[in-house]
Each structure stands twice: as C-alpha cells, then as structure tokens.
Design a protein around this motif. Structure first.
Motif, PDB file in Angstrom:
ATOM      1  N   ASP A   1      -6.693   3.818 -10.644  1.00  9.61           N
ATOM      2  CA  ASP A   1      -5.774   3.992  -9.382  1.00  9.61           C
ATOM      3  C   ASP A   1      -6.389   2.772  -8.609  1.00  9.61           C
ATOM      4  OD1 ASP A   1      -4.276   5.927 -10.561  1.00  9.61           O
ATOM      5  OD2 ASP A   1      -5.353   7.578  -9.191  1.00  9.61           O
ATOM      6  N   VAL A   2      -7.586   2.585  -8.298  1.00  2.57           N
ATOM      7  CA  VAL A   2      -8.059   1.653  -7.453  1.00  2.57           C
ATOM      8  C   VAL A   2      -7.609   0.215  -7.943  1.00  2.57           C
ATOM      9  CG1 VAL A   2      -9.853   0.390  -6.335  1.00  2.57           C
ATOM     10  CG2 VAL A   2      -9.935   2.895  -6.456  1.00  2.57           C
TER      11      VAL A   2
ATOM     12  N   ASN B   1      -5.012  -0.551  -9.947  1.00  3.47           N
ATOM     13  CA  ASN B   1      -3.689  -0.588  -9.704  1.00  3.47           C
ATOM     14  C   ASN B   1      -3.420  -0.960  -8.203  1.00  3.47           C
ATOM     15  OD1 ASN B   1      -1.591  -0.296 -11.561  1.00  3.47           O
ATOM     16  ND2 ASN B   1      -2.190   1.864 -11.977  1.00  3.47           N
ATOM     17  N   PHE B   2      -4.085  -0.489  -7.346  1.00  2.00           N
ATOM     18  CA  PHE B   2      -3.789  -0.460  -6.036  1.00  2.00           C
ATOM     19  C   PHE B   2      -4.022  -2.063  -5.585  1.00  2.00           C
ATOM     20  CE2 PHE B   2      -5.533  -1.277  -1.799  1.00  2.00           C
ATOM     21  CZ  PHE B   2      -4.659  -0.472  -0.921  1.00  2.00           C
TER      22      PHE B   2
ATOM     23  N   TYR C   1      -9.377  -6.419  -7.025  1.00  2.00           N
ATOM     24  CA  TYR C   1     -10.242  -5.458  -7.864  1.00  2.00           C
ATOM     25  C   TYR C   1     -11.486  -5.713  -8.321  1.00  2.00           C
ATOM     26  CZ  TYR C   1     -11.629  -1.454 -10.736  1.00  2.00           C
ATOM     27  OH  TYR C   1     -12.165  -0.537 -11.506  1.00  2.00           O
TER      28      TYR C   1
ATOM     29  N   VAL D   1      -9.791  -0.172   0.208  1.00  2.00           N
ATOM     30  CA  VAL D   1      -8.492   0.418   0.185  1.00  2.00           C
ATOM     31  C   VAL D   1      -7.647   0.470   1.365  1.00  2.00           C
ATOM     32  CG1 VAL D   1      -8.773   1.382  -2.367  1.00  2.00           C
ATOM     33  CG2 VAL D   1      -9.000   2.739  -0.468  1.00  2.00           C
ATOM     34  N   ASP D   2      -8.243   0.672   2.446  1.00  2.00           N
ATOM     35  CA  ASP D   2      -7.556   0.681   3.815  1.00  2.00           C
ATOM     36  C   ASP D   2      -7.967  -0.390   4.754  1.00  2.00           C
ATOM     37  OD1 ASP D   2      -6.167   3.287   3.671  1.00  2.00           O
ATOM     38  OD2 ASP D   2      -8.113   4.190   3.183  1.00  2.00           O
TER      39      ASP D   2
ATOM     40  N   THR E   1      -3.514  -3.633   4.528  1.00  2.00           N
ATOM     41  CA  THR E   1      -2.720  -2.551   4.830  1.00  2.00           C
ATOM     42  C   THR E   1      -1.992  -2.909   6.633  1.00  2.00           C
ATOM     43  OG1 THR E   1      -4.284  -1.399   6.255  1.00  2.00           O
ATOM     44  CG2 THR E   1      -3.966  -0.898   3.868  1.00  2.00           C
TER      45      THR E   1
ATOM     46  N   ASN F   1      -5.195   5.572   2.333  1.00  2.00           N
ATOM     47  CA  ASN F   1      -5.497   5.641   0.720  1.00  2.00           C
ATOM     48  C   ASN F   1      -6.832   6.148   0.442  1.00  2.00           C
ATOM     49  OD1 ASN F   1      -2.814   3.964   0.335  1.00  2.00           O
ATOM     50  ND2 ASN F   1      -4.211   2.349   1.579  1.00  2.00           N
TER      51      ASN F   1
ATOM     52  N   LEU G   1      -6.520   9.172  -2.536  1.00  2.00           N
ATOM     53  CA  LEU G   1      -7.239   8.915  -3.989  1.00  2.00           C
ATOM     54  C   LEU G   1      -8.264  10.128  -4.068  1.00  2.00           C
ATOM     55  CD1 LEU G   1      -7.373   5.342  -3.945  1.00  2.00           C
ATOM     56  CD2 LEU G   1      -6.123   6.991  -5.895  1.00  2.00           C
TER      57      LEU G   1
END
Ligand code: ADP
Ligand code: NI
Length: 211
Positions: free
Chosen positions: A10-11, A13-14, A24, A57-58, A63, A71, A75
């Motif tokens: 998921d990370v 993909n993010f 990533y 992720v944030d 963002t 995020n 998750l």
C-alpha cells in the motif's frame, strides 16, 4: 502475505508518481537503515518498522497539508494496528522531519532511530543525488556564488526555500552528522559526511577554475 507486507504494498502504491525526493525507494532505504540501527541499539523493531514505513505518507510536500496524520491512520486502521502502537508511531512521525532550527530530538529511542535513518538517507552519495533531484524538480539552480546560504531558517522558511543545491549542503546536509542521536548512526554518518565534503571540494574547484 502477512499484514506488514500488505502495508508495504500500500505504501509503495501511495508513492507511485512521486518524484519529489520522497519516493518509495527512500522509504525502503530508511526502513532498512532503521531496522539495522534498531538491531544494534536493541529498540522495539515493530514500532521502528511501522514508523519508518509511514514516516513520509503525510509529508506536507506531498499532501500540501501540515500536521495531518490522515494517511498513516488510514493504513494502520486497515491493518488493525493496536491503538497504543498507533499513538507511538504517530508521535514519531511528528518528531522525525527535518525543520531547520525548529527540528526536535524525538523522545523515544525508536523515534531517534527513525530520525537518524531518515537523515542518513539525506547524506552521502545518495543524499547528494537526492538534493540535485529535489532542486531539478523545484526548478532551483544548482549553484550561484552570489546567493549565500541562510543558516538561520525556521520551519516555514526552510519549507519555502528555493535556494541553490550547493547552499542546501551548508544549510542542512553538512549539519546532519553532528545531529545523529544514536552511536550506530553517528558511525555510519562519518563516511557519508566525508564523501560530501570531497564532492563539494571538487565541485567548487571545477567551478572556480573556469575562466
Ligand atoms: P525529511 O522530510 O526527510 O526530513 P526534507 O523534506 O527536508 O527532509 O527533504 C527531502 C529530500 O529533499 C532530502 O534529501 C533533502 O535533502 C532534499 N531537499 C530538501 N530541501 C531541499 C532544497 N532546498 N534543495 C535541495 N534539496 C532539498
Ligand atoms: Ni524521509
């Protein structure tokens, strides 16, 4: 696949289509470094791994929002992470980021380790490459002898700085070696720091020898 492998997917993909220096691959390197340091420093590897995987992720640069955990929480809820672990991870994410003179030293060993790993990935050969990638991405010059480094930036000034790549070494990258928290990271930083100094010496020599 177990939960942590699914969360990694998921990370990954993010970060698809993310080229700001927070991709990533950066998250993967930070996670590996953090897990290595955690082993040496006898820290809680579960917290370290989750915090390293979620630390960007944030990020406001991705963002556009400050102080959001949207995020990371999404998750962690998806994979049923305990409330009390979630709290620890979110605290680390808040503390980790480099914010010039507003940077903080994380309270826990786990936080200090993730911060060290994030900072190790900003120095050395990889750190040099990331800095030039960031500058290219932001349309900044790589060098201008007339623009001097600003060593007194606060968080907002740092975020909005569009100074040259070479200035970024003096404003951040060369300062990181002495800001490492753990003795394991301090050792790893020495070689990476020396390589940046050598690089700068060559770069400035080539530039100044141009007639
Ligand atoms: P982090 O979130 O990892 O604490 P930043 O968001 O400040 O760090 O930086 C992400 C990457 O972009 C790092 O490799 C950093 O050195 C690089 N970077 C940040 N600001 C600049 C800049 N003004 N010029 C060149 N590189 C930069
Ligand atoms: Ni990072």
């Amino acid at each position: 696949m177990n939960k942590i492998d699914l969360l990694k997917l998921d990370v990954k993909n993010f970060f698809k289509e993310e080229y700001s220096g927070h991709d990533y691959q950066h998250t993967q390197r930070v996670t590996k470094l953090a897990m290595y340091i955690a082993g040496k420093e006898k820290a809680d590897t579960k917290i370290v791994e989750l915090a390293a995987l979620l630390h960007d992720v944030d990020d406001y640069k991705i963002t556009g929002k400050h102080d959001s955990h949207f995020n990371a929480i999404k998750l962690m809820n998806k994979y049923d992470v305990d409330e009390n672990i979630q709290e620890k991870v979110l605290r680390i994410i808040e503390e980790v980021s480099y914010m010039a003179n507003d940077s903080v030293k994380p309270e826990t060993l786990e936080g200090q380790i993730v911060q060290d790993a994030d900072r190790l990935d900003a120095i050395g050969a990889i750190g040099i490459a990331r800095a030039f990638m960031y500058s290219g991405n932001h349309g900044n010059l790589m060098y201008d002898p007339d623009i001097k480094p600003n060593l007194c930036m606060n968080k907002d000034e740092y975020i909005n700085s569009n100074s040259t790549t070479i200035n970024h070494f003096y404003e951040k990258l060369l300062l990181l070696k002495d800001m490492m928290n753990t003795s394991t990271a301090k050792k790893l930083a020495v070689k990476r720091h020396a390589f940046m100094e050598k690089f700068l010496e060559e770069f400035l020599m080539e530039w100044s020898c141009l007639k």
